[in-house]
Write a protein that holds these residues in place. Sequence first.
Motif, PDB file in Angstrom:
ATOM      1  N   VAL A 113      16.722 -19.024 -33.855  1.00  0.00           N
ATOM      2  CA  VAL A 113      17.970 -18.561 -34.452  1.00  0.00           C
ATOM      3  C   VAL A 113      18.240 -17.136 -33.988  1.00  0.00           C
ATOM      4  CG1 VAL A 113      19.231 -18.123 -36.575  1.00  0.00           C
ATOM      5  CG2 VAL A 113      17.637 -20.053 -36.451  1.00  0.00           C
ATOM      6  N   GLU A 114      19.345 -16.984 -33.242  1.00  0.00           N
ATOM      7  CA  GLU A 114      19.722 -15.666 -32.756  1.00  0.00           C
ATOM      8  C   GLU A 114      20.637 -14.974 -33.767  1.00  0.00           C
ATOM      9  OE1 GLU A 114      20.023 -18.446 -29.064  1.00  0.00           O
ATOM     10  OE2 GLU A 114      20.521 -18.502 -31.185  1.00  0.00           O
ATOM     11  N   SER A 115      20.607 -13.656 -33.746  1.00  0.00           N
ATOM     12  CA  SER A 115      21.529 -12.857 -34.548  1.00  0.00           C
ATOM     13  C   SER A 115      21.687 -11.493 -33.882  1.00  0.00           C
ATOM     14  CB  SER A 115      21.023 -12.691 -35.984  1.00  0.00           C
ATOM     15  OG  SER A 115      19.780 -12.030 -36.000  1.00  0.00           O
ATOM     16  N   GLY A 116      22.705 -10.765 -34.318  1.00  0.00           N
ATOM     17  CA  GLY A 116      22.901  -9.401 -33.840  1.00  0.00           C
ATOM     18  C   GLY A 116      24.054  -9.212 -32.883  1.00  0.00           C
ATOM     19  N   GLY A 117      24.661 -10.284 -32.430  1.00  0.00           N
ATOM     20  CA  GLY A 117      25.792 -10.144 -31.535  1.00  0.00           C
ATOM     21  C   GLY A 117      26.986  -9.525 -32.239  1.00  0.00           C
ATOM     22  N   SER A 118      27.811  -8.815 -31.457  1.00  0.00           N
ATOM     23  CA  SER A 118      28.947  -8.113 -32.056  1.00  0.00           C
ATOM     24  C   SER A 118      29.869  -7.617 -30.960  1.00  0.00           C
ATOM     25  CB  SER A 118      28.433  -6.945 -32.891  1.00  0.00           C
ATOM     26  OG  SER A 118      29.483  -6.249 -33.513  1.00  0.00           O
ATOM     27  N   LEU A 119      30.952  -6.982 -31.377  1.00  0.00           N
ATOM     28  CA  LEU A 119      31.848  -6.266 -30.475  1.00  0.00           C
ATOM     29  C   LEU A 119      31.363  -4.820 -30.402  1.00  0.00           C
ATOM     30  CD1 LEU A 119      34.492  -5.855 -28.855  1.00  0.00           C
ATOM     31  CD2 LEU A 119      35.631  -5.467 -31.065  1.00  0.00           C
ATOM     32  N   VAL A 120      31.203  -4.310 -29.187  1.00  0.00           N
ATOM     33  CA  VAL A 120      30.718  -2.945 -29.001  1.00  0.00           C
ATOM     34  C   VAL A 120      31.473  -2.310 -27.840  1.00  0.00           C
ATOM     35  CG1 VAL A 120      28.838  -3.678 -27.487  1.00  0.00           C
ATOM     36  CG2 VAL A 120      28.623  -1.531 -28.759  1.00  0.00           C
ATOM     37  N   GLN A 121      31.628  -1.011 -27.883  1.00  0.00           N
ATOM     38  CA  GLN A 121      32.332  -0.311 -26.796  1.00  0.00           C
ATOM     39  C   GLN A 121      31.415  -0.129 -25.591  1.00  0.00           C
ATOM     40  OE1 GLN A 121      33.893   3.370 -28.381  1.00  0.00           O
ATOM     41  NE2 GLN A 121      35.685   2.342 -29.232  1.00  0.00           N
ATOM     42  N   PRO A 122      32.000  -0.005 -24.412  1.00  0.00           N
ATOM     43  CA  PRO A 122      31.181   0.289 -23.218  1.00  0.00           C
ATOM     44  C   PRO A 122      30.341   1.538 -23.442  1.00  0.00           C
ATOM     45  CG  PRO A 122      33.397  -0.317 -22.564  1.00  0.00           C
ATOM     46  CD  PRO A 122      33.422  -0.207 -24.063  1.00  0.00           C
ATOM     47  N   GLY A 123      29.090   1.458 -23.000  1.00  0.00           N
ATOM     48  CA  GLY A 123      28.158   2.559 -23.225  1.00  0.00           C
ATOM     49  C   GLY A 123      27.393   2.458 -24.523  1.00  0.00           C
ATOM     50  N   GLY A 124      27.777   1.521 -25.365  1.00  0.00           N
ATOM     51  CA  GLY A 124      27.130   1.366 -26.657  1.00  0.00           C
ATOM     52  C   GLY A 124      25.850   0.562 -26.581  1.00  0.00           C
ATOM     53  N   ALA A 125      25.283   0.267 -27.750  1.00  0.00           N
ATOM     54  CA  ALA A 125      24.001  -0.430 -27.836  1.00  0.00           C
ATOM     55  C   ALA A 125      24.047  -1.506 -28.913  1.00  0.00           C
ATOM     56  CB  ALA A 125      22.884   0.555 -28.127  1.00  0.00           C
ATOM     57  N   LEU A 126      23.243  -2.537 -28.708  1.00  0.00           N
ATOM     58  CA  LEU A 126      23.061  -3.601 -29.700  1.00  0.00           C
ATOM     59  C   LEU A 126      21.617  -4.062 -29.641  1.00  0.00           C
ATOM     60  CD1 LEU A 126      26.096  -6.072 -29.307  1.00  0.00           C
ATOM     61  CD2 LEU A 126      25.588  -4.641 -31.300  1.00  0.00           C
ATOM     62  N   ARG A 127      21.122  -4.587 -30.754  1.00  0.00           N
ATOM     63  CA  ARG A 127      19.815  -5.233 -30.759  1.00  0.00           C
ATOM     64  C   ARG A 127      19.985  -6.670 -31.217  1.00  0.00           C
ATOM     65  NH1 ARG A 127      14.182  -4.110 -34.055  1.00  0.00           N
ATOM     66  NH2 ARG A 127      15.380  -5.047 -35.758  1.00  0.00           N
ATOM     67  N   LEU A 128      19.601  -7.596 -30.351  1.00  0.00           N
ATOM     68  CA  LEU A 128      19.620  -9.006 -30.697  1.00  0.00           C
ATOM     69  C   LEU A 128      18.253  -9.418 -31.225  1.00  0.00           C
ATOM     70  CD1 LEU A 128      21.523 -10.526 -27.631  1.00  0.00           C
ATOM     71  CD2 LEU A 128      22.459  -9.483 -29.709  1.00  0.00           C
ATOM     72  N   SER A 129      18.260 -10.373 -32.157  1.00  0.00           N
ATOM     73  CA  SER A 129      17.021 -10.915 -32.694  1.00  0.00           C
ATOM     74  C   SER A 129      16.984 -12.411 -32.455  1.00  0.00           C
ATOM     75  CB  SER A 129      16.920 -10.646 -34.198  1.00  0.00           C
ATOM     76  OG  SER A 129      16.916  -9.269 -34.478  1.00  0.00           O
ATOM     77  N   CYS A 130      15.782 -12.919 -32.235  1.00  0.00           N
ATOM     78  CA  CYS A 130      15.562 -14.361 -32.082  1.00  0.00           C
ATOM     79  C   CYS A 130      14.404 -14.728 -33.005  1.00  0.00           C
ATOM     80  CB  CYS A 130      15.234 -14.698 -30.636  1.00  0.00           C
ATOM     81  SG  CYS A 130      14.691 -16.403 -30.372  1.00  0.00           S
ATOM     82  N   ALA A 131      14.728 -15.361 -34.123  1.00  0.00           N
ATOM     83  CA  ALA A 131      13.713 -15.757 -35.099  1.00  0.00           C
ATOM     84  C   ALA A 131      13.240 -17.163 -34.778  1.00  0.00           C
ATOM     85  CB  ALA A 131      14.280 -15.695 -36.510  1.00  0.00           C
ATOM     86  N   ALA A 132      11.947 -17.291 -34.535  1.00  0.00           N
ATOM     87  CA  ALA A 132      11.370 -18.581 -34.167  1.00  0.00           C
ATOM     88  C   ALA A 132      10.656 -19.199 -35.359  1.00  0.00           C
ATOM     89  CB  ALA A 132      10.390 -18.406 -33.014  1.00  0.00           C
ATOM     90  N   SER A 133      10.713 -20.516 -35.468  1.00  0.00           N
ATOM     91  CA  SER A 133       9.972 -21.242 -36.501  1.00  0.00           C
ATOM     92  C   SER A 133       9.508 -22.566 -35.929  1.00  0.00           C
ATOM     93  CB  SER A 133      10.830 -21.455 -37.750  1.00  0.00           C
ATOM     94  OG  SER A 133      11.994 -22.183 -37.444  1.00  0.00           O
ATOM     95  N   GLY A 134       8.447 -23.094 -36.524  1.00  0.00           N
ATOM     96  CA  GLY A 134       7.902 -24.363 -36.056  1.00  0.00           C
ATOM     97  C   GLY A 134       6.884 -24.221 -34.935  1.00  0.00           C
ATOM     98  N   PHE A 135       6.648 -23.011 -34.494  1.00  0.00           N
ATOM     99  CA  PHE A 135       5.634 -22.746 -33.478  1.00  0.00           C
ATOM    100  C   PHE A 135       5.339 -21.245 -33.518  1.00  0.00           C
ATOM    101  CE2 PHE A 135       7.934 -20.523 -30.043  1.00  0.00           C
ATOM    102  CZ  PHE A 135       9.244 -20.725 -30.454  1.00  0.00           C
TER     103      PHE A 135
END
Length: 125
Positions: A5-27
């Motif tokens: 399950v991914e999360s953290g995507g968004s609209l951001v201005q050029p030069g900006g920063a984001l952190r995406l997360s990938c939560a894993a389950s079942g392994f």
Amino acid sequence: QVQLVESGGSLVQPGGALRLSCAASGFTLDDYAIIWFRQAPGKEREGVSCISSSDSSTYYAHFVKGRFTISGDNAKNTVYLQMNSLKSEDTAVYYCARDIRRQCRVPDIESIDYWGQGTQVTVSS
């Protein structure tokens, strides 16, 4: 069952920063490499970065090297993608995926057995 399950995507201005997360389950992350892919409209899905706990290996595509950093928290069974100095060409849906190979190699869609649903990253002013 296996889920990513991914999360953290968004609209951001050029030069900006984001952190995406990938939560894993079942392994556990110890047993597989995790790859971030992205797909922009009208383009093929491309590998962005990979992390493997088994040998502490990482991989970065040339177009993100020096700007993106991949990391993992085995206690939380979560992989992160820190994206800095974002450009308009980074706009895409970002997917995390489980690679059946334990170590990081050049991303290959044929080696993926599970995909997340994706999270949208839009870089625009």
